[in-house]
Design an enzyme around this catalytic site. Sequence first.
Site, PDB file in Angstrom:
ATOM      1  N   HIS A  25      13.715  16.713  26.290  1.00 54.05           N
ATOM      2  CA  HIS A  25      14.713  17.470  25.135  1.00 54.05           C
ATOM      3  C   HIS A  25      14.073  18.522  24.329  1.00 54.05           C
ATOM      4  O   HIS A  25      14.770  19.648  24.332  1.00 54.05           O
ATOM      5  CB  HIS A  25      15.157  16.626  24.305  1.00 54.05           C
ATOM      6  CG  HIS A  25      16.248  16.835  23.136  1.00 54.05           C
ATOM      7  ND1 HIS A  25      17.485  16.840  23.338  1.00 54.05           N
ATOM      8  CD2 HIS A  25      15.741  17.518  21.885  1.00 54.05           C
ATOM      9  CE1 HIS A  25      18.235  17.352  22.308  1.00 54.05           C
ATOM     10  NE2 HIS A  25      17.148  17.853  21.465  1.00 54.05           N
ATOM     11  N   GLU A  26      13.061  18.179  23.848  1.00 62.51           N
ATOM     12  CA  GLU A  26      12.372  19.408  23.058  1.00 62.51           C
ATOM     13  C   GLU A  26      11.669  20.440  23.997  1.00 62.51           C
ATOM     14  O   GLU A  26      11.633  21.869  23.666  1.00 62.51           O
ATOM     15  CB  GLU A  26      11.175  18.695  22.106  1.00 62.51           C
ATOM     16  CG  GLU A  26      11.486  18.034  21.245  1.00 62.51           C
ATOM     17  CD  GLU A  26      12.473  18.118  20.317  1.00 62.51           C
ATOM     18  OE1 GLU A  26      12.583  19.464  19.918  1.00 62.51           O
ATOM     19  OE2 GLU A  26      13.373  17.360  19.913  1.00 62.51           O
ATOM     20  N   HIS A  29      14.479  23.121  24.303  1.00 71.79           N
ATOM     21  CA  HIS A  29      14.460  24.199  23.038  1.00 71.79           C
ATOM     22  C   HIS A  29      13.345  25.150  23.326  1.00 71.79           C
ATOM     23  O   HIS A  29      13.515  26.156  23.087  1.00 71.79           O
ATOM     24  CB  HIS A  29      14.374  23.439  21.808  1.00 71.79           C
ATOM     25  CG  HIS A  29      15.436  22.357  21.353  1.00 71.79           C
ATOM     26  ND1 HIS A  29      16.503  22.842  21.478  1.00 71.79           N
ATOM     27  CD2 HIS A  29      15.438  21.047  21.058  1.00 71.79           C
ATOM     28  CE1 HIS A  29      17.383  21.780  21.160  1.00 71.79           C
ATOM     29  NE2 HIS A  29      16.678  20.714  20.881  1.00 71.79           N
TER      30      HIS A  29
END
Length: 377
Positions: A25-26, A29
């Site tokens: 997920h990170e 980003h």
Amino acid sequence: MIHNPGFLLTVLAFVAVIGPLVFVHELGHYLVGRWCGVKAEAFSIGFGPELFAWVDKRGTRWRVATLPLGGYVRFKGDMNAASMTDPAWLELPAAERAQSFPSKPLWQRAAIVAAGPAINFLFAILILAGFAIAYGESRTPPVAGKVEAGSAAAAAGILPKDRIISLDGREIATFDQIKDFTSIRPNRQISAVIERNGARFERQITLGVMPLKDRFGNTHHLGVLGLYNANPIVVSVDFWRAPAVAVRQIGRIIRDMVETLKQIVLGMRSVKELGGPLKIAQISGQMASLGIEGFIFFAALISINLGFINLLPIPMLDGGHLLFYGIEAVQRKPVSERVQEWAYKSGLAVLLTMMVLVTFNDLSSFGLWKSLSGLIG
């Protein structure tokens, strides 16, 4: 007889599920941020005190922290892990200011934020596509092979060889979709369009309730219609078609999640059904004890949940940021700092309240409160 997994396996399985999914997920980003020219000052897996960390050649501090319940990427110009804008970014030298998150166009900021949930869905697509290639896709037609005596279907007059056309207006194409629809609607009245010998008619059906106790002692209440299929059909899935099969499956999972949340909000389901990190840890251990395939499929479900939850329009979550960007796009200027601060504080209060609630539910499901009441009594 299969027993509950031990504490060590439960912890290891939980970390094996949550750690990679938070990282993925990170990473979404981070990668889109780099593509947009934003400097990442910190990339953290977990919260709290550092277990270990290192700084790469770009100046990003990669850290692993003690609480593996989430993570964050802090870009230049962010005040904190929640990505609140630091007003001091305007005072940075021009070269550094150009690398800050707030300096980027609206579409780039939105892309950076949306990349986290998007990569969680992509991760799930890859897993479910692999399962589709390995095991095929169910194409069993929604035709009754057998009707259970005394069931909701029997009470509605459904007969063997009847075809289910739709349930509550939702078109039914396969037998599996009947189970998917009914299982999350115990004791609900639904309308069904049925085809018999070429003629169609409608019936109002009150679904039955089946308490299901799994091998680990967890009890679930499922909605049941009382139909059995006659001839299961599974077709092979080509490599090029597998992603589309996975996307459709994810769509059905998200639709069921939305329906379940709606039922809880409307009081049709108990809030006690909401689970949190402790419940995820418990199920992680249970799935790990059953084998690698079930464990990987469970990881895909958690990835879908992580992506979905992060898109909810709650400040501090990715969906809250995207909501602000949508407002900014409409009014042609950012949401005021005062409103953002109020929203973030409210969002934090909501998230903390939910965390307390689901943790209470988790401990209750483990029998802690009953044990304590027994000790006190």
